[in-house]
Each structure stands twice: as C-alpha cells, then as structure tokens.
Design an enzyme around this catalytic site. Structure first.
Site, PDB file in Angstrom:
ATOM      1  N   LYS A  22     -59.909 -37.532 -14.136  1.00  0.00           N
ATOM      2  CA  LYS A  22     -61.115 -36.876 -13.607  1.00  0.00           C
ATOM      3  C   LYS A  22     -61.340 -37.236 -12.142  1.00  0.00           C
ATOM      4  CE  LYS A  22     -65.797 -38.518 -14.069  1.00  0.00           C
ATOM      5  NZ  LYS A  22     -66.153 -38.852 -12.781  1.00  0.00           N
ATOM      6  N   ASN A  23     -61.257 -38.544 -11.838  1.00  0.00           N
ATOM      7  CA  ASN A  23     -61.624 -38.946 -10.482  1.00  0.00           C
ATOM      8  C   ASN A  23     -60.577 -38.566  -9.436  1.00  0.00           C
ATOM      9  OD1 ASN A  23     -64.080 -39.764 -11.361  1.00  0.00           O
ATOM     10  ND2 ASN A  23     -63.570 -41.947 -11.473  1.00  0.00           N
ATOM     11  N   ARG A  92     -71.457 -35.771  -8.547  1.00  0.00           N
ATOM     12  CA  ARG A  92     -71.433 -36.759  -7.481  1.00  0.00           C
ATOM     13  C   ARG A  92     -70.310 -36.449  -6.490  1.00  0.00           C
ATOM     14  NH1 ARG A  92     -73.472 -40.967  -4.684  1.00  0.00           N
ATOM     15  NH2 ARG A  92     -71.870 -42.431  -4.088  1.00  0.00           N
ATOM     16  N   CYS A 116     -73.851 -38.638 -12.008  1.00  0.00           N
ATOM     17  CA  CYS A 116     -74.297 -39.806 -12.761  1.00  0.00           C
ATOM     18  C   CYS A 116     -75.073 -40.751 -11.854  1.00  0.00           C
ATOM     19  CB  CYS A 116     -73.088 -40.550 -13.343  1.00  0.00           C
ATOM     20  SG  CYS A 116     -72.411 -39.754 -14.798  1.00  0.00           S
ATOM     21  N   PRO A 122     -75.136 -45.121  -2.241  1.00  0.00           N
ATOM     22  CA  PRO A 122     -75.175 -44.654  -0.852  1.00  0.00           C
ATOM     23  C   PRO A 122     -73.847 -44.033  -0.406  1.00  0.00           C
ATOM     24  CG  PRO A 122     -74.998 -47.055  -0.934  1.00  0.00           C
ATOM     25  CD  PRO A 122     -75.158 -46.589  -2.352  1.00  0.00           C
ATOM     26  N   ILE A 123     -73.902 -43.228   0.673  1.00  0.00           N
ATOM     27  CA  ILE A 123     -72.656 -42.682   1.241  1.00  0.00           C
ATOM     28  C   ILE A 123     -72.543 -43.052   2.727  1.00  0.00           C
ATOM     29  CG2 ILE A 123     -72.328 -40.801  -0.428  1.00  0.00           C
ATOM     30  CD1 ILE A 123     -73.425 -38.884   1.757  1.00  0.00           C
ATOM     31  N   GLN A 125     -70.806 -45.236   4.211  1.00  0.00           N
ATOM     32  CA  GLN A 125     -69.438 -45.477   4.708  1.00  0.00           C
ATOM     33  C   GLN A 125     -68.684 -44.161   4.946  1.00  0.00           C
ATOM     34  OE1 GLN A 125     -68.417 -48.727   5.556  1.00  0.00           O
ATOM     35  NE2 GLN A 125     -70.611 -48.874   5.190  1.00  0.00           N
ATOM     36  N   ASP A 304     -65.818 -48.627 -14.521  1.00  0.00           N
ATOM     37  CA  ASP A 304     -66.031 -47.493 -15.431  1.00  0.00           C
ATOM     38  C   ASP A 304     -65.706 -47.860 -16.883  1.00  0.00           C
ATOM     39  OD1 ASP A 304     -66.756 -46.029 -13.232  1.00  0.00           O
ATOM     40  OD2 ASP A 304     -64.778 -45.151 -12.954  1.00  0.00           O
ATOM     41  N   ARG A 396     -68.670 -34.433 -19.214  1.00  0.00           N
ATOM     42  CA  ARG A 396     -68.263 -34.404 -17.809  1.00  0.00           C
ATOM     43  C   ARG A 396     -66.937 -35.127 -17.601  1.00  0.00           C
ATOM     44  NH1 ARG A 396     -72.443 -36.648 -14.010  1.00  0.00           N
ATOM     45  NH2 ARG A 396     -70.576 -36.389 -12.771  1.00  0.00           N
TER      46      ARG A 396
HETATM   47  N1  EPU Z   1     -70.851 -47.941  -1.505  1.00  0.00           N
HETATM   48  C1  EPU Z   1     -71.628 -48.143  -0.390  1.00  0.00           C
HETATM   49  N2  EPU Z   1     -71.590 -47.199   0.612  1.00  0.00           N
HETATM   50  C2  EPU Z   1     -70.803 -46.092   0.538  1.00  0.00           C
HETATM   51  C3  EPU Z   1     -70.013 -45.900  -0.594  1.00  0.00           C
HETATM   52  C4  EPU Z   1     -70.050 -46.849  -1.606  1.00  0.00           C
HETATM   53  O1  EPU Z   1     -72.351 -49.121  -0.291  1.00  0.00           O
HETATM   54  O2  EPU Z   1     -70.807 -45.306   1.491  1.00  0.00           O
HETATM   55  C5  EPU Z   1     -70.851 -48.951  -2.597  1.00  0.00           C
HETATM   56  C6  EPU Z   1     -71.361 -48.358  -3.911  1.00  0.00           C
HETATM   57  O3  EPU Z   1     -72.763 -48.407  -3.997  1.00  0.00           O
HETATM   58  C7  EPU Z   1     -70.676 -49.242  -4.924  1.00  0.00           C
HETATM   59  C8  EPU Z   1     -69.331 -49.552  -4.257  1.00  0.00           C
HETATM   60  O4  EPU Z   1     -69.514 -49.303  -2.878  1.00  0.00           O
HETATM   61  O5  EPU Z   1     -71.381 -50.434  -5.095  1.00  0.00           O
HETATM   62  C9  EPU Z   1     -68.153 -48.725  -4.763  1.00  0.00           C
HETATM   63  O6  EPU Z   1     -68.466 -47.341  -4.672  1.00  0.00           O
HETATM   64  P1  EPU Z   1     -67.357 -46.252  -4.435  1.00  0.00           P
HETATM   65  O7  EPU Z   1     -67.669 -45.498  -3.200  1.00  0.00           O
HETATM   66  O8  EPU Z   1     -66.000 -46.862  -4.545  1.00  0.00           O
HETATM   67  O9  EPU Z   1     -67.623 -45.301  -5.652  1.00  0.00           O
HETATM   68  P2  EPU Z   1     -67.496 -43.744  -5.680  1.00  0.00           P
HETATM   69  O10 EPU Z   1     -66.366 -43.299  -4.829  1.00  0.00           O
HETATM   70  O11 EPU Z   1     -68.809 -43.113  -5.447  1.00  0.00           O
HETATM   71  C10 EPU Z   1     -65.784 -43.671  -7.640  1.00  0.00           C
HETATM   72  C11 EPU Z   1     -65.749 -43.054  -8.992  1.00  0.00           C
HETATM   73  C12 EPU Z   1     -66.718 -43.779  -9.914  1.00  0.00           C
HETATM   74  C13 EPU Z   1     -66.353 -45.250  -9.962  1.00  0.00           C
HETATM   75  C14 EPU Z   1     -66.305 -45.850  -8.547  1.00  0.00           C
HETATM   76  C15 EPU Z   1     -65.829 -47.278  -8.494  1.00  0.00           C
HETATM   77  C16 EPU Z   1     -65.283 -40.771  -8.436  1.00  0.00           C
HETATM   78  C17 EPU Z   1     -65.750 -39.377  -8.380  1.00  0.00           C
HETATM   79  N3  EPU Z   1     -66.145 -41.659  -8.879  1.00  0.00           N
HETATM   80  O12 EPU Z   1     -67.134 -43.517  -7.185  1.00  0.00           O
HETATM   81  O13 EPU Z   1     -66.528 -43.210 -11.187  1.00  0.00           O
HETATM   82  O14 EPU Z   1     -67.313 -45.953 -10.712  1.00  0.00           O
HETATM   83  O15 EPU Z   1     -65.418 -45.043  -7.717  1.00  0.00           O
HETATM   84  O16 EPU Z   1     -64.549 -47.381  -9.043  1.00  0.00           O
HETATM   85  O17 EPU Z   1     -64.149 -41.073  -8.111  1.00  0.00           O
HETATM   86  C18 EPU Z   1     -67.124 -42.564 -13.358  1.00  0.00           C
HETATM   87  O18 EPU Z   1     -65.987 -42.058 -13.454  1.00  0.00           O
HETATM   88  O19 EPU Z   1     -67.893 -42.707 -14.342  1.00  0.00           O
HETATM   89  C19 EPU Z   1     -67.576 -43.039 -12.050  1.00  0.00           C
HETATM   90  C20 EPU Z   1     -68.845 -43.302 -11.795  1.00  0.00           C
END
Ligand code: EPU
Length: 417
Positions: A22-23, A92, A116, A122-123, A125, A304, A396
């Site tokens: 999925k991811n 997301r 979710c 946050p985004i 980064q 996850d 999902r």
């Molecule tokens: N973070 C920041 N700033 C940012 C981005 C992230 O502070 O700009 C923090 C987040 O708050 C978190 C950490 O960094 O504490 C890691 O977040 P990351 O950005 O790696 O997560 P993501 O890319 O939003 C993906 C997966 C998630 C999975 C995380 C961690 C996708 C679509 N989602 O999310 O998957 O939990 O990486 O491995 O790839 C799921 O599949 O259920 C799911 C939530």
C-alpha cells in the site's frame, strides 16, 4: 456501513498471498504524473486508497485503466488543477501530489491531506524540501500552494527521517536542474521501490535505501512498466495473526529480508518462523514468553505493526512493554482492547501489556492498523462474537481480508451496521 463479525478461537491454517505494498502504491501512482507517456503498474493492492488515487489521477486529466492488480496510467494530458477538498481529504498520501505536480508543472495546490489521524502528522519536512529546491510555499485556507519558476538541486538535511518527505523530495528533484542530495533520508523499502520506478522512467537516483540519496535532475521522464514490492505490513500482520491464533500459516509473496525485525521478535517469544525464498512460514505454539518491542524507523520494528503486536502480547505470559519511537501517541486502539478484557496501561510512548484471556465485545477501529489489532484480538476470542465497526479504515489497507481469513479457517463475516 458494514461491521466485521468474528467468531474467534480457531487457528489460522493454510497459505495466504500477500499483495503489493500500500505505502508504495500510494506513491507510485502519483509518481506517474511525472512521465510524459504511459506508466503501467503491476501487483497493485486492491484497496480503497489505490482506488481513490486512481480517481484523483482521472480528475487531473489522466487516463486510467484498471484490470485487477494492474493499472495503466496515461498522464500525457494531465494538468495541475487545484485540489482543495474532496478526494485529497480521503487519504494521507495525497501529499505526494505536491512533489509530483511541482516536478512536472512547477505548481501544485493541494488541500491538507486527510487519512488516518491517530495523532497530528506534520509535513514541515516536505515543505522544507520544496523550499530548498527553490519553490515558494504558502498556506491558503487549509490548502498548500507550491510554485517554482525553476526547481534547482540542493542539499537537504531532514530533521526526521520521514518516509513521505524523502519520497516527495525525490519526486520533485527528479525534474530539478542539477544535483539534489537528501541527507538523513528514510531507508524504508518503499523508498527504494519509488526510486526504482523513477529510474525506469529515466530519472537518475542513487543511494535509495541508504541515508544519503543523490538525485541528478533530468529534463523529461517517460513511461515504463513496474511491479510493486510485496506489502511488508500486511505480511507482518498475518505473521502476528498466525502466532496469536496458534496457527500454521505460509505467508507467500514476501521479501523475507523486509520482515527481519518481526521474524526476530517472534522467534524471541518462542514462535516458530521459517524463512523461505519468497515466503515465510509461521507456526504458533501453546506458550510464548513476554517481549519488549520498540517500534522504530526501518530496519527497526515497524510502527505500523505496533498495534497488531499489542494484540499478540495480550496472549503471552507475563508483562510486555511496547514502545513507539516513531509516533508519540499511537495508542487509540488500547481502550478498545481493554474493552475486550486486555490488561494494558499506557505510559507516555509505551504500553505495558499483561497477558490475559480476551472476551468478545463491540469495538471500533479508529484507524487502519488499530483495525488490524482488533481483528487479531477477535480471532483469539474463544467464546462469543466480536463486532468491529470502522471497517472502512481496514479496507484502506488490507485487500480481500474476509475471503483470506475464511480460506484460512476463520469464522468471519460482514454485516450491515
Ligand atoms: N514527521 C515530521 N515532519 C514531517 C514528516 C514527518 O515531524 O514533515 C514525523 C511524523 O510526525 C512521525 C515521523 O516523522 O513522527 C515519521 O513520519 P513519516 O513522514 O515517516 O510518516 P509518513 O510518511 O507520513 C508513512 C506511512 C505510514 C507509516 C510511517 C512511518 C505512507 C503513506 N504512510 O507515513 O503508514 O506509519 O511512514 O513508517 O507511506 C499505515 O500504513 O498505517 C501508515 C500510517
């Protein structure tokens, strides 16, 4: 709306096929925007997030054809339409539209992503990366507007090794002028999968899967065909479910290397795990020992799988500790497990779990992986029927869940709420 009904107490026995990740899928579909001819993706999971992404691609003017696990995307007539609400709020990963549209058109306007929401995500980064590449980013009534006359390569050091930010920067930087270097990049297998697709499209990306990724921008990208890696979280969920139900499962179409953290933890607890070429066999045992589990970025134990693991830890002797170092409070599922008789206390980033017999209850999934935890918990309950609402979250990320479980001997069905 439907709810999921589980009459548990039966071991999962048989073979389950794992679908594409999925991811990866939710990044690879928007990555196709960057191409100027047809991209074909194979081994796509048949889940709601992918269907939503296909609709988004169509709304942007792409031509999308879906045949089972294959999707053909012709992005040649796409345009960078502002997408404030609607489909982008459903998932997301709609944040990947930012990097892909910025890379191809120099402009993107996207409503803040939905999906979710187990905690604020946050985004910053992602934004920092786009700005480093020369883009101007403004926030307007809940939508992010990003534009650049020209994207220029840059050195970007991520404060956190974010999966989303690493992929989003790779997408935009593939079309920037010059060299981009991402330091402290995320190393998840899905990053490598996206880089493999982009390179097949003509990008020049090196180092994906390490903490330093180098992207030499190119003038244009072309179509290609790509097969998505297996879903390591889906595979891990079935591994944990096999252990929790004391079953005997062959989990097929996996990359065992991606599963090492789960395999090691299950072995430590006394579960039998056999690694084969492209599959893993998990054989449950009557007794397991307690374990301390730390959810970390890859190659650590995946966050996850933290909640599915909590359900297994309710089935072991003694007190286990489960700590999530990725998200500070991903424990919304705990009150639901407690409703089923689990003995869990959350303290900060950790959950202390004492082994206990679970009972049937009416529970609600608050997100995708919380749902997976409740399904595993329900499968272990010996008397009564567990009712799980919030099935739309589970759909999902887990395709063919009910047929898969039925085929493995579980008694499970969907029922109107
Ligand atoms: N973070 C920041 N700033 C940012 C981005 C992230 O502070 O700009 C923090 C987040 O708050 C978190 C950490 O960094 O504490 C890691 O977040 P990351 O950005 O790696 O997560 P993501 O890319 O939003 C993906 C997966 C998630 C999975 C995380 C961690 C996708 C679509 N989602 O999310 O998957 O939990 O990486 O491995 O790839 C799921 O599949 O259920 C799911 C939530």
């Amino acid at each position: 709306m439907e709810k999921l009904m589980i009459a548990g107490g039966r071991p999962l026995i048989g073979t389950v096929q794992i679908s594409g990740a999925k991811n990866s899928a939710v990044a690879l579909v928007p990555a196709a925007i960057l191409a100027e001819s047809e991209v074909v993706l194979d081994n796509l999971p048949e889940i709601n997030d992918v269907a939503t992404y296909a609709d988004i691609m169509t709304e942007l003017g792409g031509y999308v054809e879906r045949d089972g696990s294959t999707m053909r995307i012709d992005p040649s007539r796409m345009i960078s339409l502002p997408m404030h609400n609607g489909l982008v709020k459903k998932l997301r990963a709609s944040y990947y539209l930012m990097g892909a549209l910025l890379g191809r058109f120099g402009e993107a306007t996207i409503g803040m992503p939905g999906g979710c929401s187990f905690e604020p995500r946050p985004i910053d980064q992602h934004i920092k990366g786009f700005e480093a590449l020369g883009a101007t980013v403004t926030n307007d009534h809940g939508s992010v507007h990003i534009s650049a006359k020209e994207l220029r390569g840059a050195k970007i050091y991520l404060d956190v090794a974010s999966v989303g930010a690493t992929i989003n920067i790779m997408l935009a930087a593939s079309r920037a002028k010059g060299l981009t270097i991402i330091e402290n990049a995320a190393k998840e297998p899905e990053i490598i999968d996206v880089a493999t697709l982009l390179n097949a499209m003509g990008a020049k990306i090196k180092g994906a899967g390490t903490e330093s990724i180098r992207i030499e921008g190119v003038d244009s990208l072309h179509g290609c065909r790509h097969s998505i890696i297996p879903d390591r979280i889906q595979a891990g969920t079935y591994m944990i479910a096999a252990a929790a139900t004391r079953g005997n499962l062959l989990i097929d179409n996996v990359i065992p290397k991606h599963m090492e953290a789960v395999t090691a933890k299950l072995l430590e607890m006394g579960v039998e795990v056999q690694e084969l070429d492209e599959s893993i066999r998990v054989i449950g045992k009557p007794e397991y020992t307690q374990a301390d589990v730390k959810a970390l970025i890859y190659p650590g134990f995946a966050t996850d799988l933290q909640s599915p693991m909590a359900s297994l830890l309710t089935q072991v002797n003694g007190v286990s500790m489960l700590t999530d170092y990725v998200y500070s409070n991903r424990f919304k599922y705990v009150p639901e497990l407690v409703r089923m008789g689990a003995k869990i206390r959350v303290e900060g980033r950790s959950a202390l779990i004492e082994g206990s017999k679970l009972n049937a209850a009416k529970v609600s999934a608050s997100d995708l992986r919380a749902g997976a935890a409740l399904v595993i918990a329900g499968l272990t309950v010996e008397d009564g029927v567990t009712e799980i609402t919030g099935v739309e979250y589970i759909d999902r990320g887990y395709d063919h869940l009910v047929p898969n479980l039925l085929q493995l001997g579980a008694e499970v069905w969907r029922q109107a709420e």
